[in-house]
Design an enzyme around this catalytic site. Structure first.
Site, mmCIF file in Angstrom:
data_model
loop_
_atom_site.group_PDB
_atom_site.id
_atom_site.type_symbol
_atom_site.label_atom_id
_atom_site.label_comp_id
_atom_site.label_asym_id
_atom_site.label_seq_id
_atom_site.Cartn_x
_atom_site.Cartn_y
_atom_site.Cartn_z
ATOM 1 N N PHE A 131 7.476 -1.023 -7.111
ATOM 2 C CA PHE A 131 7.708 0.587 -6.944
ATOM 3 C C PHE A 131 6.886 0.778 -5.937
ATOM 4 C CE2 PHE A 131 7.005 5.099 -7.305
ATOM 5 C CZ PHE A 131 8.216 5.316 -7.561
ATOM 6 N N ASP A 216 -0.495 -2.523 -2.007
ATOM 7 C CA ASP A 216 -0.248 -1.228 -2.269
ATOM 8 C C ASP A 216 -0.908 -0.906 -3.507
ATOM 9 O OD1 ASP A 216 0.901 0.985 -3.419
ATOM 10 O OD2 ASP A 216 2.858 0.415 -3.030
ATOM 11 N N LYS A 245 -2.308 8.985 -3.957
ATOM 12 C CA LYS A 245 -2.508 9.695 -4.856
ATOM 13 C C LYS A 245 -4.091 10.203 -5.422
ATOM 14 C CE LYS A 245 1.542 7.455 -7.544
ATOM 15 N NZ LYS A 245 2.336 8.510 -7.467
#
Length: 391
Positions: A131, A216, A245
């Site tokens: 994801f 990531d 984030k």
């Protein structure tokens, strides 16, 4: 659901009005312990005083210049983030998906201009279950059919291999490969931790074959796993980090690709950009996030409380509880629940009724990812509520 709201999420039936630390309060005045932390965007909790103060100070100065002009926090932010990562150059964006798109462009241009891959033939190897975001390019190399359905045609140039399979990864890397793009821990897939040595082998393969390793760390990075970066658990330093984030402290979005000059200098004026990327307000908050991480306190807290979290969750998996598996690292766990006691959604609804907010994924997995500021007492209480809904 409000008639004007697009139904692209299926939220729990709670409307949050205020929040502080690890707790949120709904419009009826009921408090809930947050075990999702904005998918790790809220590593430092809701409204951390230092982050709010940094934002308030900057609001009185300047909030946006665009990259058409310099502002006084841009260079300090890039320098300090590069130093935190042990890298040399930072390209700031806004969202995690934007940063992933930036990393893809980086890898392709590097492959053509530095590695010598023939034009328009570069390939990026990624893992099944990944994801990395929801743009059309990114969902194009996802194997989540719900994310892909109805959004094609997709961008070519990607090859998927099973996550954790070193042999498959090695076989996929060839002369046209620009990069291997991996999550050190797959969050959305259910907090999947790869087999020991996998990341180190990925690093060895990419180094030997002149391929970029791009990590990531949007969800796994910045303290969540007990280290600043999840890659550190295997002593791995990638060629580039993708961050987002928690970099914005739960105050506003900011993301970045962080790498070496040899990689990032493939960009030239006009080849990539973002109106809000690296804006003064975001940089002010992110600089304070970096300062918090430099103390090491949040990494230590995630490691210490994470040890307790996983010890107690392991007892559920090993006992007579309807828990079939537990995975994770630090203050991050995926708990697989037997369908006999309900779906993941139903378990989360029962937790909500007890004052705990969590989120399911892949039908039967409950994600546990509280803010790193959660107290030991609150964590114990949350685990007691989980036992209560499973019992």
């Amino acid at each position: 659901m409000d008639d004007a709201t697009v139904h692209n999420y299926h939220p729990l039936p709670v409307v949050i009005e205020s929040a502080e630390g690890a707790w949120v309060t709904d419009t009826a005045g009921r408090r809930y312990l947050d075990l999702l932390a904005g998918y790790s965007a809220l590593n430092f909790g809701h409204r951390h005083p230092r982050l709010i103060a940094a934002a308030e100070r900057q609001l009185g100065r300047v909030t946006l210049t665009s990259r058409a002009f310099q502002h006084d926090l841009f260079a300090p932010f890039c320098e300090q983030l590069a130093d935190l990562c042990g890298m040399e150059a930072v390209l700031p964006m806004n969202t995690g998906a934007e940063a992933v798109e930036t990393a893809i462009k980086t890898a392709r241009r590097w492959a053509y201009r530095v590695k010598g891959v023939p034009a328009d033939t570069a390939k990026i190897v990624a893992a099944r279950g990944n994801f990395h975001g929801r743009t059309t390019t990114i969902v194009g190399f996802s194997d989540d059919e719900e994310a892909r359905d109805g959004f094609g045609p997709f961008t070519p140039g990607f090859e998927l291999v099973p996550y954790g399979d070193v042999e498959a990864l090695s076989a996929a890397v060839d002369d046209r490969t620009a990069a291997v793009l991996l999550e050190p821990i797959q969050g959305e897939a259910g907090v999947i931790v790869p087999p020991p040595g996998y990341l180190a082998e990925a690093r060895r393969i990419t180094e030997e074959r002149g391929v970029l390793l791009i990590a990531d760390e949007i969800q796994s990075g910045l303290g969540r796993t007990g280290r600043t970066f999840a890659c550190e658990h295997e002593g791995v330093v990638p060629d580039a980090y993708i961050l987002g984030k928690a970099l914005g402290g739960g105050v506003l979005p900011i993301s970045a690709v962080v790498s070496s000059r040899a990689v990032m200098d493939v960009f030239t004026p006009g080849s990539h950009g973002s109106t809000f990327g690296g804006n003064p307000l975001a940089c002010a908050v992110a600089l304070e996030v970096i300062a918090l991480l430099r103390t090491g306190a949040y990494q230590r807290r995630a490691a210490e409380l994470g040890a307790r979290l996983h010890r107690e969750l392991a007892e559920l998996a090993d006992g007579d509880w309807p828990v079939t598996a537990v995975r994770g690292r630090g203050l991050w766990a995926g708990v697989d629940v037997s369908p006999a006691v309900g779906t993941g959604r139903e378990i989360c609804e029962r937790l909500m009724a007890r004052g705990v907010l969590a989120k399911d994924t892949h039908g039967s997995t409950i994600r546990v990812a509280p803010p790193l500021v959660i107290s030991e007492e609150d964590l114990s209480w949350a685990l007691a509520q989980l036992r209560g809904v499973l019992g």
